[in-house]
Scaffold this motif. Structure first.
Motif, PDB file in Angstrom:
ATOM      1  N   CYS A   1       0.829  -1.203   0.000  1.00  0.00           N
ATOM      2  CA  CYS A   1       0.000   0.000   0.000  1.00  0.00           C
ATOM      3  C   CYS A   1       0.865   1.256   0.000  1.00  0.00           C
TER       4      CYS A   1
ATOM      5  N   VAL B   1       0.464   5.811   0.163  1.00  0.00           N
ATOM      6  CA  VAL B   1      -0.412   6.942   0.441  1.00  0.00           C
ATOM      7  C   VAL B   1       0.142   8.210  -0.192  1.00  0.00           C
TER       8      VAL B   1
ATOM      9  N   LEU C   1      -9.288   2.070   9.458  1.00  0.00           N
ATOM     10  CA  LEU C   1      -8.032   1.808   8.753  1.00  0.00           C
ATOM     11  C   LEU C   1      -7.603   0.356   8.875  1.00  0.00           C
TER      12      LEU C   1
ATOM     13  N   GLU D   1      -2.689   0.655   5.893  1.00  0.00           N
ATOM     14  CA  GLU D   1      -3.002   2.075   5.736  1.00  0.00           C
ATOM     15  C   GLU D   1      -2.468   2.889   6.911  1.00  0.00           C
TER      16      GLU D   1
ATOM     17  N   CYS E   1       1.200   3.385   6.497  1.00  0.00           N
ATOM     18  CA  CYS E   1       1.432   4.407   5.476  1.00  0.00           C
ATOM     19  C   CYS E   1       1.318   5.816   6.069  1.00  0.00           C
TER      20      CYS E   1
ATOM     21  N   PHE F   1      -5.221   6.385  -0.551  1.00  0.00           N
ATOM     22  CA  PHE F   1      -4.465   5.127  -0.534  1.00  0.00           C
ATOM     23  C   PHE F   1      -4.626   4.415  -1.867  1.00  0.00           C
TER      24      PHE F   1
ATOM     25  N   HIS G   1      -3.494   0.381  -3.416  1.00  0.00           N
ATOM     26  CA  HIS G   1      -2.784  -0.891  -3.281  1.00  0.00           C
ATOM     27  C   HIS G   1      -2.013  -1.189  -4.571  1.00  0.00           C
TER      28      HIS G   1
ATOM     29  N   TYR H   1      -8.190  11.958   7.606  1.00  0.00           N
ATOM     30  CA  TYR H   1      -7.528  11.289   8.727  1.00  0.00           C
ATOM     31  C   TYR H   1      -8.041  11.859  10.059  1.00  0.00           C
TER      32      TYR H   1
END
Length: 397
Positions: A164, A166, A212, A216, A219, A233, A235, A396
């Motif tokens: 992953c 970000v 999350l 994640e 990240c 995000f 993948h 976030y």
């Protein structure tokens, strides 16, 4: 015998202070031991008398090992810890299984950290009191052992791996997640002018919280994400299996490696004895001199009973655990000079590994202790590609 009106609390503090002052060379180890005794073995007012007697008695063992100022050895302090073990049964404290084995391994890790840190700071030059530079020692272990056991020390990327990445803000397509050409910036593994792909790494999807996944969260930690900001995000899937060296070891415990090796040594001893005693008739003819015993063993004991690969792998794992316990630290410097100082040894090690055909490195997340997290750096940014339908946008919290 209990002496009235004696302040055992002060006597204990005196014993611990004496322990801490035994050696300037091993000061960090002695403080670690003292703090662990205070934290885990001392219940003030409940076991003062017994603890004082224990510390006083075990301290005599260190006195016997004294060879002069700073003339102790690591083994003297690990022996001291193990000498506490029988007495601990009378302290009335609850200790986890293998507590003292873990205690000893922590002391060994602390001692190795002091040694490796000096080597790591100047990776291509031999440190004081060392015949070889860090990179030469690493090369010895890598060439003679690590490189021989792919199934133990290397990871092959697969579609089931969780990779992953970000980036800040929303509204991106998958191309935004491929690193741009790097000219001036440096990160942990790449110097300016080299562009590596950095991803969080897990072998399966795990939940961190309701919002999350673990991948994640790692990240966000690595990006030093700020609350209430927008992030995206994506993948990745590998297009090349690669040969990825696992240099994380944040989920590996030294004491377990050492105990497994100890168990194997006991097995070898039993096999050796059985092999030695297999021919009773010839055994009776054997003389009692050292030479005759050696001659008998050479003739009758099959050396193939020893599986050297088990020993080699355990030694290499121990070395890597000690190295990984030392070199990974948070790096918060924002200026290039600070980053260069913090990262220069990583750049040299990455260059060395790339020259050996390694395509990437798994390494631990140093930004959080809430969870064991891992990252992946790929030396070729195109060895994994973003998955279009996996893009997810969050604020976030």
């Amino acid at each position: 015998m209990l002496i009235k009106n004696v302040n055992y609390n002060m006597l204990i503090l005196g014993e611990l202070q004496r322990l801490e002052d035994l050696s300037s060379e091993y000061k960090a180890i002695l403080i670690l031991i003292s703090k662990r005794i205070r934290r885990d073995l001392w219940q003030c007012g409940k076991n003062d008398v017994m603890l004082y007697k224990m510390l006083n008695e075990c301290g005599k063992q260190l006195d016997m090992a004294y060879k002069g100022p700073d003339q102790y050895m690591e083994q003297d302090f690990t022996d001291y810890i193990l000498s506490l073990k029988p007495y601990s049964l009378f302290l009335g404290v609850h200790l986890q299984p293998y507590y003292f084995e873990k205690f000893v391994s922590d002391v060994r890790l602390e001692n190795s950290r002091n040694i490796i840190e000096k080597q790591w700071d100047n990776i291509i030059c031999a440190a004081e009191n060392s015949d070889k530079a860090f990179i030469d020692i690493f090369d010895d272990v890598f060439s003679k052992c690590i490189d021989q056991y792919d199934d133990v020390f290397f990871h092959t990327l697969s579609d089931s791996d969780v990779l992953c990445r970000v980036v800040p803000e929303w509204g991106w397509d998958e191309s935004r997640f491929i690193p741009w050409d790097n000219i001036d910036n440096m990160n942990r593994w790449n110097p300016p002018g080299k562009t590596y792909l950095y991803l969080s790494f897990d072998e399966s999807e795990r939940k961190y919280n309701d919002e999350l996944s673990v991948s994640e969260y790692i990240c966000l930690e690595e990006y030093r994400a700020e609350k209430d900001n927008k992030y995206s995000f994506c993948h990745f899937k590998p297009i090349k299996k690669g040969r990825i060296l696992d240099l994380s070891y944040n989920d590996v415990e030294l004491w377990k490696i050492e105990m497994a090796l100890d168990r194997y040594q006991e097995i070898v001893k039993d096999l050796f004895v059985n092999s030695t005693l297999s021919d009773q008739a010839e055994l009776k003819k054997m003389g009692t001199t050292k030479r005759s015993v050696k001659r008998y063993i050479k003739k009758n004991v099959d050396e193939t009973i020893i599986d050297r690969s088990i020993i080699e792998k355990a030694i290499a794992k121990t070395y890597l655990k000690m190295v990984c316990n030392t070199i990974y630290k948070k790096v918060d410097e924002d200026d290039n000079a600070g980053k260069e100082k913090a990262y220069k040894s990583f750049h040299i090690l990455a260059g060395y590994l790339e020259s050996k055909g390694i395509t990437g490195i798994i390494y631990p997340c140093t930004r959080t202790k809430k969870i064991i997290g891992k990252n992946l750096v790929l030396f070729n940014r195109y060895d994994a590609v973003p998955i279009k339908d996996s893009i997810r946008e969050i604020i976030y919290k």
